[in-house]
Structures are given as C-alpha cells and as structure tokens.
Motif scaffolding. Structure first.
Motif, PDB file in Angstrom:
ATOM      1  N   PRO A 117       0.815  -1.217   0.000  1.00  0.00           N
ATOM      2  CA  PRO A 117       0.000   0.000   0.000  1.00  0.00           C
ATOM      3  C   PRO A 117       0.848   1.267   0.000  1.00  0.00           C
ATOM      4  N   THR A 180      -7.531  -2.166  12.319  1.00  0.00           N
ATOM      5  CA  THR A 180      -6.910  -2.131  10.994  1.00  0.00           C
ATOM      6  C   THR A 180      -7.566  -1.135  10.066  1.00  0.00           C
ATOM      7  N   SER A 184      -5.870   2.384   8.716  1.00  0.00           N
ATOM      8  CA  SER A 184      -5.682   2.664   7.297  1.00  0.00           C
ATOM      9  C   SER A 184      -6.284   4.008   6.920  1.00  0.00           C
ATOM     10  N   THR A 188      -4.247   7.373   5.514  1.00  0.00           N
ATOM     11  CA  THR A 188      -4.608   8.068   4.270  1.00  0.00           C
ATOM     12  C   THR A 188      -4.809   9.556   4.527  1.00  0.00           C
ATOM     13  N   ALA A 218      -5.106   1.650  -1.896  1.00  0.00           N
ATOM     14  CA  ALA A 218      -4.895   2.706  -0.908  1.00  0.00           C
ATOM     15  C   ALA A 218      -4.427   4.001  -1.582  1.00  0.00           C
TER      16      ALA A 218
END
Length: 224
Positions: A117, A180, A184, A188, A218
């Motif tokens: 990612p 998780t 994430s 971002t 991602a």
C-alpha cells in the motif's frame, strides 16, 4: 530558462562574445545589443529536447498547472503506448513547475510492489523530505512548523509510515494503536494532509505517479 541546446556549447563561444564586448567598450564606451553565440560551436552532436507538434498538449499542461497554482488541485492522466512522448510531456510540466518555484516530485508504481500500500506515495514523500532539507534551515523550519500544526499528535503516524520524515519533525512517540480499518483511514488522511503542507500558492506542488496501472487501492483512495 534556456533549454540546454540554447546555451553556450563551448567556453570558446563565451570567450569570443566577452572579447567582442570588450572591443565595443574600448571603441565606443558602450556595448550595444548584438547576436550572441555567433562564434560558438559544439564539439558534440546533440538532439534538441524541445517538443514538436504537441502544442495542444502543452497548452493543456499550462492550463492544468495554472489551476494548481490557483489551489484547485486538478488530476491529469497521461496515457498512450510506449514511445509516443509521455515522458517528454512530464518533463515539460516539470519545467513549468521549476519556473514558478514550485515543487515537482515523482513516485514509481511497480508491478512487483502493487500489493504494497502507498509505495509510490511514500517514495514521493521521501524525495520531498530530501528536497526540503537541501533548501536550507529556513525552509526546513517552515515545513516543520506547518506539519506539526496540521498533523498534531498524528505527526507520529507520519514518522512511522515514512521514517525519513523524522529529519523534518524530530523523534516522535509511537502513535496510538487503532483497528486495521481505522488505522488505514487515519494513514490516508495523514498522508493527504502532509502533501497539502508542501503545496502553497507561492510554491505549487506537482505529484507525478508513474505507471499508475500498477498502483494499489490505498493510493487510489488517497488521490480521491
């Protein structure tokens, strides 16, 4: 800014023009405008780096760059088979960015790393860090202040994801652990805000992601 082929190609050409300036000054006390480089000769064969027959494409690049300077953040996709001049167009955009004192940074999407990612974005950020450090203490301090102001406690998230950024913001404690999906989303958001820190009306930012067909989900979410 002059293209390489438009500059002096030899020391002899420069010396000849300086001697002509000296002659004119001694004879008349002034140096009127005259054609430069008339005695300049290159000892090597060089292919000009200009673009030909791409006026519409270059005009589009200029419009998109102007929108970026105005803070509108356009997304431009360049596609086509190998050998049609995509890289030359990107280099033209890089020249526009340099002329406006902007920042141009690239990241490479790679097929073998498509499961990693944000690989290309991390690569681009590492290069932004190096560029900033090379610009001196004043610019480094300015970026450090902006990052700490924008990210706050999430500065630690940035350092964990891109360790090279510690050279800008200093050592940080480990970030607060999250599930998780939440982690994430937080990453971002942190990376998007970090890129925004490096972009300003005075210094627009161009982020070039090469071979976007190999990118990951991602990175696409970050672009959105």
């Amino acid at each position: 800014d002059l293209a390489p082929e438009e500059r002096y190609q030899s020391a002899w050409g420069l010396i000849a023009d300086l001697k002509e300036c000296q002659r004119r000054w001694r004879e008349g006390g002034t140096v009127e405008t005259f054609a430069l480089g008339s005695a300049d000769r290159s000892l090597q064969f060089r292919i000009p780096q200009g673009l030909y027959g791409r006026d519409e494409d270059i005009a589009l690049l200029a419009r998109m760059h102007a929108r970026a300077v105005a803070g509108r953040g356009p997304l431009l996709l360049i596609s086509g088979p190998a050998g049609v001049g995509k890289s030359s167009l990107v280099h033209e955009l890089q020249r526009m960015t340099a002329a406006s004192r902007g920042r141009f940074v690239a990241g490479q999407c790679e097929q073998l790393l498509s499961s990693v990612p944000l690989h290309a974005v991390h690569q681009a950020l590492r290069r932004l860090v190096r560029q900033t450090l090379e610009e001196g203490a004043a610019e480094t301090a300015l970026i450090r202040e902006r990052l700490q102001e924008v990210l706050g406690v999430n500065t630690a998230v940035l350092v964990e994801a891109v360790p090279e950024t510690q050279a800008l913001v200093g050592e940080q404690p480990p970030p607060n652990p999250l599930a998780t999906a939440e982690s994430s989303n937080r990453l971002t958001l942190v990376l998007a805000r970090t890129l925004q820190v490096f972009a300003s009306p005075q210094r627009p930012l161009v982020l070039f992601l090469d071979d976007l067909q190999w990118t990951d989900g991602a990175t696409l979410a970050l672009l959105q």
